[in-house]
Each structure stands twice: as structure tokens, then as C-alpha cells.
Design a protein around this motif. Structure first.
Motif: not given
Length: 458
Positions: A376-379, A412-413, A419-421
Motif C-alpha cells: 500500500v503506497a500513498t502520498g 512537499p505540498n 491533482i499534482t499531490n
């Protein structure tokens, strides 16, 4: 009206040109380099039109479908738009076949699903039969012209009425380069012209992914066999689909030799995800969610009729044939409160409608235990498919003693709501995800579960 959706309307709110340009750049960041401009309607035999695009007849399901899940309905060669054919050598990165196969939908009915199988040019260097990875695409849209299989044929599709980007082609080609066979599913109703795409319907997606693996084995010329190790690869909508498939595997498709699933940025909690999308650059995904849930759950339709205003009905109709880029440019930063008769947000309506709460609750991931390793991967800055609910899925699975590799992608934010994040973690983490999954399907041991350190991870 296409697929029995509501009414037609395109709402283009006045927004900062800078913000819209940022969204366009975000899309371009994951777009292949080639551009396709479709031929005239007279050049192909078709009978369904979506935003001026004639969908090939292949995508029209027959009246009668096979009885077995994963059984092939039809196949045909699929030219890869970014491929290369070398006489006397072969096709790079592989030879593709367009497929249609049978699955079972959320209501227990038979459904046709389209997709593509790619036999890699590269030899398999590992042990055992050539492995298979099923790619579950991220959000493509809801128009049939947006399907991932058509995206393999035309990496960028533009006709002045719609723009479709086959951004999943990048990951597909990276997997093929490892000698792994790839099967891409279009999901229920995306591509196949008989019904509306049910988008984030948990069961429809999970079944479509598992039956894609069965369909690949059924292809006469495929090198994969029933003994081939199978992995699942998905991000965003695709992460929800692979997460669902990993949960459903043991009861729905135990015959599939599944060894692991990459579950990237999964919309595990649709209500939390809807809050993140509302007012963002991808606000159009709210329409796809509503349309898809209403397709699977007809009891929602009277509630929609009561609560949506004219703009809401027309937006849902317009979005029913839109691709991601269409929605980004037509509905950037739209608020769901603009679509309701009372001015309430979608979440506020859900709060007072128990029937809708029950439907959305049924879609939640994390209540069943995957029997295979999952990554499971999440930014940590993801505000479109919110980080917190994706992390919670890993926590829930860990609590059920699942074998979980959790990866927080710390960046970073890059701009709230742009949508970039959401896109940046996909790009940053993709190599690690491909390495992890190809290692598993190659017979290697998965990375040790890091559930014990979850409390200390972001």
C-alpha cells in the motif's frame, strides 16, 4: 441519452487561467509523447458514438455471454500506438491482443469486459512459467473512448470534442521490459458499450481484475498458463480495484495463482475520497462516482432526482461521456453544492440519506483480509485521494494480520486541489512498485511486513 444518463450540460466555471494551466501540466506529466488525431467516421465500422468518437464494433457485447467467468467472448489483434514492428525480429515491446471476456457484476449478473493482453518481446529470465501482471488502470473517465485498451492503440486521442490520455501505457511498458506478460482491464462498462462504467464499484472492479487473469490464460497463443504467478498493479482507481481483488480473491477466484498486489493511492473510503475531490481540479470524478453507483444501485435514482438541480443533472449527463482531461478543463474546482436543489454539499446529502450511506458503506475496503502480500503506497500530501483514508486501509489490513508493506511517499505540498499531490507519488514510487511486484511474480520473497511499525509511520 447515452447509457440512460440524465441530461446534457457542460458547465465551465470562470477560474484562474494559471490554475487551469497547472492542471494541464499535471496531465502532461504522465502523458506519452505520441499524439493521435482520429480519422473520419467513414474510415471504420462502428455504431456507437461518444463525443464524436466512433467506438469500434468490437466493443459492442453480444446478447448472450459465456457462462464461465473469465471466458473469452472475442479477440482481435491490437496495434500498439507506441510500439515498433521490426521485420524478422518481432514487435516491441510485445504483441497485443484486444479481448472481451465475461465477468459477474455487483448484482450477480453477467457482464462483458474489454481489455488487452500483451505478450512481451523480452524473454522471461526467471523460474517457472512466464508470470502475468494484471494492470488495473487509474481514473480514465466514463466515456467508452477513454478505455485503457483504446489508450494502448492511441496513446493520446484528440478530436476537438474529447481528449483521452493512455497514461497507464508507461507502467505497462515497464512491466513488459521485465519479460512479464501484461493484461489490462477496461473494467465493467468502460469500452464495452452496453452499460455505463460503474467507476469505483468495489465488486465490479475486483471481479473484472480477477477475471482478466483468467481471460489471459484462456488466450490460445498466450505463453502464460494456469501455473503462472499472477500479480496485480494499480494506482488511484486502479489501487482500489487491486485492493478489492486481493480481498475477493479467496472466495471469487481461488483458481488464480495470485501472489501479490500493488495497491497505490486506493480510494478505500469513498465518502472521505468524495470530500477530497469536491472543489478540486478533479471535481468531475464526483459525477462519475454518482453515475456509477446509480448504475449498480437503481434505488439511488429517486434520491438523485429529488436532490439534484438542473445543473447537477446536466453535469452528470455530460460527465457520463467525458474522459479525465475533459473533466479537468470543463469542471475545475467545481463544488457539489452547485449541483443540488438545497445548496448542500454531496457529503451533507449523504449524511441525511441513510440509503445512500448504506450503499457507500458497502463500498469500503478494509473489512476483508487479503490472503496475499499487498503493498500500500500513498502520498502524504495527497488531497485528491486523501492520504489518511489510504493509510487507514493499511492499518485495517494489518489489524487482520494481512502481510502488508506500507509505503508513505513523502513529498512537499505541490498545490492544494491541483491533482499534482496525487500524480507526483505515482511517478516517484512507480519504480519501487514495479520492482516489488516483479520480484514477487518472479518467485522471490516479499519484503517483510512492516505492520509493527505502522504507529510510527506517516
Amino acid at each position: 441519452m447515452p447509457h440512460g444518463a440524465a441530461r446534457m450540460f457542460v458547465n465551465r466555471p470562470s477560474r484562474s487561467a494559471t490554475r487551469v494551466l497547472a492542471l494541464a501540466l499535471a496531465v502532461a506529466a504522465v502523458s506519452p509523447a505520441s499524439l493521435y488525431s482520429p480519422a473520419s467516421a467513414a474510415d471504420s465500422e462502428t455504431n456507437v458514438v461518444s463525443r464524436g468518437v466512433e467506438i469500434p464494433e468490437f466493443y459492442n457485447p453480444p446478447a448472450d455471454l459465456p457462462g464461465a467467468d473469465g471466458e473469452l467472448v472475442r479477440t482481435e489483434p491490437l496495434p500498439l500506438g507506441a510500439g515498433l514492428s521490426i521485420p524478422g525480429v518481432g514487435s516491441l515491446p510485445g504483441t497485443a491482443t484486444r479481448v472481451m471476456y465475461k465477468t459477474t457484476d455487483n448484482n450477480g449478473g453477467a457482464a462483458a469486459v474489454t481489455g488487452a493482453y500483451i505478450e512481451p518481446f523480452a524473454d522471461w529470465q526467471g523460474e517457472g512459467d512466464r508470470p502475468l501482471v494484471v494492470v488495473a488502470p487509474g481514473t480514465m473517465g466514463q466515456g467508452d473512448q477513454c478505455s485503457a485498451s483504446l489508450g494502448l492503440e492511441h496513446p493520446i486521442f484528440f478530436n476537438g470534442k474529447t481528449v483521452s490520455v493512455g497514461y497507464e501505457d508507461i507502467g505497462v511498458y515497464r512491466l513488459l521490459a521485465r519479460g512479464v506478460a501484461v493484461m489490462v482491464t477496461d473494467y465493467v462498462g468502460l469500452g464495452a458499450t452496453d452499460r455505463l462504467h460503474t467507476y469505483v464499484d468495489r465488486v465490479d472492479e475486483g471481479h473484472a481484475v480477477l477475471d482478466a487473469a483468467r481471460a489471459a490464460v484462456n488466450l490460445p497463443d498466450a505463453s502464460v498458463t494456469g501455473s503462472s504467478r499472477v500479480g496485480l498493479f494499480g494506482y488511484s482507481q486502479g489501487g482500489g480495484a487491486t485492493g478489492s481483488a486481493s480481498e475477493l480473491h479467496g472466495t471469487y477466484a481461488p483458481d488464480v495463482n495470485l501472489v501479490g498486489a500493488y495497491v497505490g493511492a486506493p480510494p478505500a473510503d469513498l465518502r472521505a475520497t468524495a470530500k477530497g475531490i469536491d472543489g478540486s481540479g478533479l471535481a468531475g470524478a464526483l459525477g462519475w462516482t454518482i453515475n456509477g453507483l446509480a448504475q449498480s444501485n437503481p434505488e439511488m435514482r429517486p434520491i438523485l432526482e429529488e436532490n439534484l438541480n438542473e445543473a447537477g443533472h446536466e453535469a452528470l449527463e455530460d460527465l457520463s461521456t467525458a474522459c479525465v482531461a475533459d473533466a479537468i478543463f470543463s469542471y475545475p474546482f467545481q463544488r457539489s453544492s452547485n449541483w443540488t436543489t438545497t445548496g448542500e454539499s454531496l457529503d451533507e446529502i449523504i449524511e441525511r440519506e441513510p440509503a445512500v450511506q448504506a450503499i457507500i458503506s458497502e463500498q469500503k475496503l478494509g473489512r476483508m483480509t487479503p490472503q496475499v502480500p499487498v503493498r500500500v503506497a500513498t502520498g502524504t500530501e495527497d488531497d485528491i485521494v486523501p492520504h489518511e483514508q489510504a493509510r487507514q486501509l493499511a492499518v485495517d489490513w494489518c489489524g487482520q494480520d494481512a502481510e502488508v508493506t506500507y509505503k508513505a511517499v513523502v513529498l512537499p505540498n505541490l498545490g492544494d486541489g491541483l491533482i499534482t499531490n496525487h500524480i507526483a507519488p505515482l511517478l516517484v514510487d512507480q519504480t519501487a512498485a514495479v520492482d516489488w511486484l516483479t520480484g514477487l511474480v518472479g518467485g522471490g520473497d516479499p519484503a517483510a511486513s512492516n505492520c509493527a511499525t505502522m504507529p510510527n509511520q506517516r
